[in-house]
Design a protein around this motif. Structure first.
Motif, PDB file in Angstrom:
ATOM      1  N   SER A   1       0.843  -1.202   0.000  1.00 25.83           N
ATOM      2  CA  SER A   1       0.000   0.000   0.000  1.00 25.83           C
ATOM      3  C   SER A   1       0.874   1.246   0.000  1.00 25.83           C
ATOM      4  CB  SER A   1      -0.924   0.007   1.206  1.00 25.83           C
ATOM      5  OG  SER A   1      -0.234   0.534   2.336  1.00 25.83           O
ATOM      6  N   SER A   2       0.271   2.408  -0.152  1.00 25.20           N
ATOM      7  CA  SER A   2       1.047   3.644  -0.257  1.00 25.20           C
ATOM      8  C   SER A   2       1.746   4.006   1.049  1.00 25.20           C
ATOM      9  CB  SER A   2       0.144   4.784  -0.702  1.00 25.20           C
ATOM     10  OG  SER A   2      -0.874   4.962   0.259  1.00 25.20           O
ATOM     11  N   ARG A   3       1.304   3.375   2.165  1.00 26.88           N
ATOM     12  CA  ARG A   3       2.029   3.592   3.430  1.00 26.88           C
ATOM     13  C   ARG A   3       3.466   3.108   3.349  1.00 26.88           C
ATOM     14  NH1 ARG A   3      -0.162   3.142   8.499  1.00 26.88           N
ATOM     15  NH2 ARG A   3       0.796   1.137   8.899  1.00 26.88           N
ATOM     16  N   TRP A   4       3.709   2.137   2.470  1.00 25.59           N
ATOM     17  CA  TRP A   4       5.030   1.520   2.349  1.00 25.59           C
ATOM     18  C   TRP A   4       5.678   1.865   1.023  1.00 25.59           C
ATOM     19  CZ3 TRP A   4       6.920  -0.310   6.758  1.00 25.59           C
ATOM     20  CH2 TRP A   4       6.004  -0.612   7.776  1.00 25.59           C
ATOM     21  N   SER A   5       5.368   3.036   0.484  1.00 24.09           N
ATOM     22  CA  SER A   5       5.918   3.442  -0.805  1.00 24.09           C
ATOM     23  C   SER A   5       6.334   4.909  -0.785  1.00 24.09           C
ATOM     24  CB  SER A   5       4.859   3.236  -1.895  1.00 24.09           C
ATOM     25  OG  SER A   5       5.272   3.866  -3.092  1.00 24.09           O
ATOM     26  N   GLU A  26      19.964   3.990  -3.278  1.00 25.35           N
ATOM     27  CA  GLU A  26      19.336   2.815  -3.895  1.00 25.35           C
ATOM     28  C   GLU A  26      18.040   2.430  -3.187  1.00 25.35           C
ATOM     29  OE1 GLU A  26      21.998  -0.382  -5.079  1.00 25.35           O
ATOM     30  OE2 GLU A  26      22.366   0.940  -6.802  1.00 25.35           O
ATOM     31  N   GLU A  27      18.053   2.476  -1.865  1.00 25.29           N
ATOM     32  CA  GLU A  27      16.867   2.090  -1.084  1.00 25.29           C
ATOM     33  C   GLU A  27      15.686   3.012  -1.412  1.00 25.29           C
ATOM     34  OE1 GLU A  27      17.772  -0.258   2.005  1.00 25.29           O
ATOM     35  OE2 GLU A  27      15.832  -0.871   1.201  1.00 25.29           O
ATOM     36  N   LEU A  28      15.958   4.334  -1.483  1.00 20.31           N
ATOM     37  CA  LEU A  28      14.882   5.302  -1.751  1.00 20.31           C
ATOM     38  C   LEU A  28      14.327   5.111  -3.158  1.00 20.31           C
ATOM     39  CD1 LEU A  28      16.273   8.601  -0.119  1.00 20.31           C
ATOM     40  CD2 LEU A  28      14.752   6.896   0.908  1.00 20.31           C
ATOM     41  N   VAL A  29      15.234   4.885  -4.123  1.00 20.38           N
ATOM     42  CA  VAL A  29      14.776   4.663  -5.507  1.00 20.38           C
ATOM     43  C   VAL A  29      13.939   3.391  -5.570  1.00 20.38           C
ATOM     44  CG1 VAL A  29      15.514   4.103  -7.864  1.00 20.38           C
ATOM     45  CG2 VAL A  29      16.695   5.897  -6.588  1.00 20.38           C
ATOM     46  N   GLU A  30      14.398   2.326  -4.895  1.00 19.56           N
ATOM     47  CA  GLU A  30      13.670   1.054  -4.938  1.00 19.56           C
ATOM     48  C   GLU A  30      12.268   1.180  -4.328  1.00 19.56           C
ATOM     49  OE1 GLU A  30      16.615  -1.649  -3.321  1.00 19.56           O
ATOM     50  OE2 GLU A  30      17.858  -1.383  -5.119  1.00 19.56           O
ATOM     51  N   LEU A  31      12.105   2.153  -3.423  1.00 20.96           N
ATOM     52  CA  LEU A  31      10.777   2.391  -2.838  1.00 20.96           C
ATOM     53  C   LEU A  31       9.961   3.408  -3.654  1.00 20.96           C
ATOM     54  CD1 LEU A  31      11.819   2.291   0.900  1.00 20.96           C
ATOM     55  CD2 LEU A  31      10.169   0.757  -0.185  1.00 20.96           C
ATOM     56  N   GLY A  32      10.530   3.890  -4.771  1.00 26.63           N
ATOM     57  CA  GLY A  32       9.746   4.702  -5.686  1.00 26.63           C
ATOM     58  C   GLY A  32      10.119   6.166  -5.796  1.00 26.63           C
ATOM     59  N   ALA A  33      11.098   6.627  -5.015  1.00 19.46           N
ATOM     60  CA  ALA A  33      11.456   8.050  -5.044  1.00 19.46           C
ATOM     61  C   ALA A  33      12.349   8.384  -6.242  1.00 19.46           C
ATOM     62  CB  ALA A  33      12.174   8.435  -3.754  1.00 19.46           C
ATOM     63  N   ALA A 229      15.232   4.786   5.164  1.00 21.73           N
ATOM     64  CA  ALA A 229      14.074   4.770   4.262  1.00 21.73           C
ATOM     65  C   ALA A 229      12.771   4.653   5.049  1.00 21.73           C
ATOM     66  CB  ALA A 229      14.200   3.619   3.265  1.00 21.73           C
ATOM     67  N   PHE A 230      12.769   3.801   6.073  1.00 20.42           N
ATOM     68  CA  PHE A 230      11.562   3.633   6.891  1.00 20.42           C
ATOM     69  C   PHE A 230      11.108   4.976   7.464  1.00 20.42           C
ATOM     70  CE2 PHE A 230       9.748   3.218  11.175  1.00 20.42           C
ATOM     71  CZ  PHE A 230       8.516   2.676  10.818  1.00 20.42           C
ATOM     72  N   LEU A 231      12.085   5.748   7.967  1.00 22.12           N
ATOM     73  CA  LEU A 231      11.745   7.035   8.590  1.00 22.12           C
ATOM     74  C   LEU A 231      11.116   8.012   7.595  1.00 22.12           C
ATOM     75  CD1 LEU A 231      14.843   7.435  10.934  1.00 22.12           C
ATOM     76  CD2 LEU A 231      12.462   7.055  11.647  1.00 22.12           C
ATOM     77  N   CYS A 232      11.382   7.809   6.292  1.00 23.62           N
ATOM     78  CA  CYS A 232      10.830   8.702   5.260  1.00 23.62           C
ATOM     79  C   CYS A 232       9.458   8.258   4.767  1.00 23.62           C
ATOM     80  CB  CYS A 232      11.782   8.769   4.074  1.00 23.62           C
ATOM     81  SG  CYS A 232      13.407   9.394   4.521  1.00 23.62           S
ATOM     82  N   LEU A 233       9.064   7.040   5.092  1.00 19.62           N
ATOM     83  CA  LEU A 233       7.798   6.491   4.588  1.00 19.62           C
ATOM     84  C   LEU A 233       6.588   7.103   5.299  1.00 19.62           C
ATOM     85  CD1 LEU A 233       8.720   2.691   4.423  1.00 19.62           C
ATOM     86  CD2 LEU A 233       7.933   4.067   2.471  1.00 19.62           C
ATOM     87  N   PRO A 234       5.442   7.143   4.614  1.00 18.93           N
ATOM     88  CA  PRO A 234       4.203   7.544   5.289  1.00 18.93           C
ATOM     89  C   PRO A 234       3.940   6.661   6.516  1.00 18.93           C
ATOM     90  CG  PRO A 234       3.866   7.453   2.913  1.00 18.93           C
ATOM     91  CD  PRO A 234       5.240   6.911   3.165  1.00 18.93           C
ATOM     92  N   ALA A 235       4.418   5.410   6.493  1.00 16.37           N
ATOM     93  CA  ALA A 235       4.228   4.496   7.637  1.00 16.37           C
ATOM     94  C   ALA A 235       4.876   5.032   8.914  1.00 16.37           C
ATOM     95  CB  ALA A 235       4.799   3.119   7.301  1.00 16.37           C
TER      96      ALA A 235
END
Ligand code: NDP
Length: 256
Positions: A1-5, A26-33, A229-235
């Motif tokens: 879901s978008s919480r994890w993107s 790489e982590e941020l790009v892989e999550l869609g940024a 990356a986790f800290l940047c997520l909507p989650a």
């Protein structure tokens, strides 16, 4: 879901050609940024940008010495123009060290470590603030160190810069909360990167690190980038002002 993107988000990661910064890009790009990064070495930067482009990763970059006031201004002007005045994610990763007893530091070394680690991230936060605010959903992460939480033999100036970054995260978290900007700090213990490869290649030192670390080993760059990356997520929308150690348990390991 978008919480994890991070799809649709823009990010600036300073110092992304090696080590932790590279893993964060790489982590941020892989999550869609979509990511912009920088470093001082133009040849290495171009090499990385080519590799990313070949992998289909959305990364651009510019040469910038983050310890230079003027070059920081130029970097943020560039970022503002390519991302249309908006930025969702700022990762203050650039950092350096000279390890010495306190009495041996010169005034020049003090200024160099202070300006690279602390002043650069402070000023980049100031320059990025209008862009972060305009994005309406923003997150800043400082790459600090366990040396900013406790004493380590890495030197008192480095420790002071990292402790200051942890406090800066708390101040900005409160001051900029109304602008929808969350601010956190990630504090790693030894991570296998070019910054510390000379110390970790000493078998005796590596054994000492392992013996003090509950997980019995130094970390990998991608074990830090996952937390960043986790800290940047909507989650992570309710997490701000925190300093989170990524240290294999090192900082909670008492004696004996
Ligand atoms: P590396 O030296 O492996 O990588 C640093 C990256 O930043 C490179 O891309 C480098 O490129 C760039 N960089 C360095 N100085 C500047 C500058 N003045 N301007 C622009 N870019 C710069 O370091 P790490 O990945 O190990 O460290 C990253 C952060 O993590 C630092 O803040 C460090 O203090 C922190 N940290 C690291 C730990 C570790 O054990 N590795 C532990 C705790 C914290 P170039 O040299 O070409 O400019």
């Amino acid at each position: 879901s978008s919480r994890w993107s991070l799809a649709g988000m823009t990010a600036l990661v300073t110092g992304g050609t090696r080590g932790i910064g590279y893993a964060v890009v790489e982590e941020l790009v892989e999550l869609g940024a979509v990511v912009h990064t920088c470093s001082r070495n133009e040849a290495e930067l171009n090499q990385r940008l080519q590799e990313w482009s070949a992998k289909g990763y959305a990364v651009a970059g510019s040469v910038c010495d983050a310890s230079s006031h003027t070059q920081r201004q130029q970097l943020l002007e560039k970022v503002s123009s390519i991302f249309n005045g908006k930025l969702n994610i700022l990762i203050n990763n650039v950092g350096t060290n000279i390890k010495k007893p306190t009495m041996e530091y010169t005034a020049e070394e003090y200024s160099m470590i202070m300006s690279t680690n602390l002043e650069s991230s402070y000023h980049i936060c100031q320059l990025a603030h209008p862009l972060l605010k305009a994005s309406t959903l923003a997150s800043i992460v400082f790459i600090s160190s366990v040396a900013g939480l406790i004493h380590m033999s890495s030197g008192s100036i480095y420790g002071a810069t990292k402790g200051a970054m942890n406090q800066l995260a708390k101040n900005l978290a409160c001051e900029w909360a109304n602008d929808n900007i969350r601010v956190n700090s990630v504090a790693p213990w030894y991570i296998k990167t070019s910054l510390v490869e000379h110390v970790l290649s000493d078998k005796h030192f590596l054994d000492k690190v392992a013996s003090r670390t509950p997980l019995k080993r130094p970390g990998e760059a991608n074990e830090v980038s996952s937390m960043v990356a986790f800290l940047c997520l909507p989650a992570a929308s309710y997490i701000t002002g925190q300093t989170i150690a990524v240290d294999g348990g090192f900082s909670v390991n008492g004696f004996p």
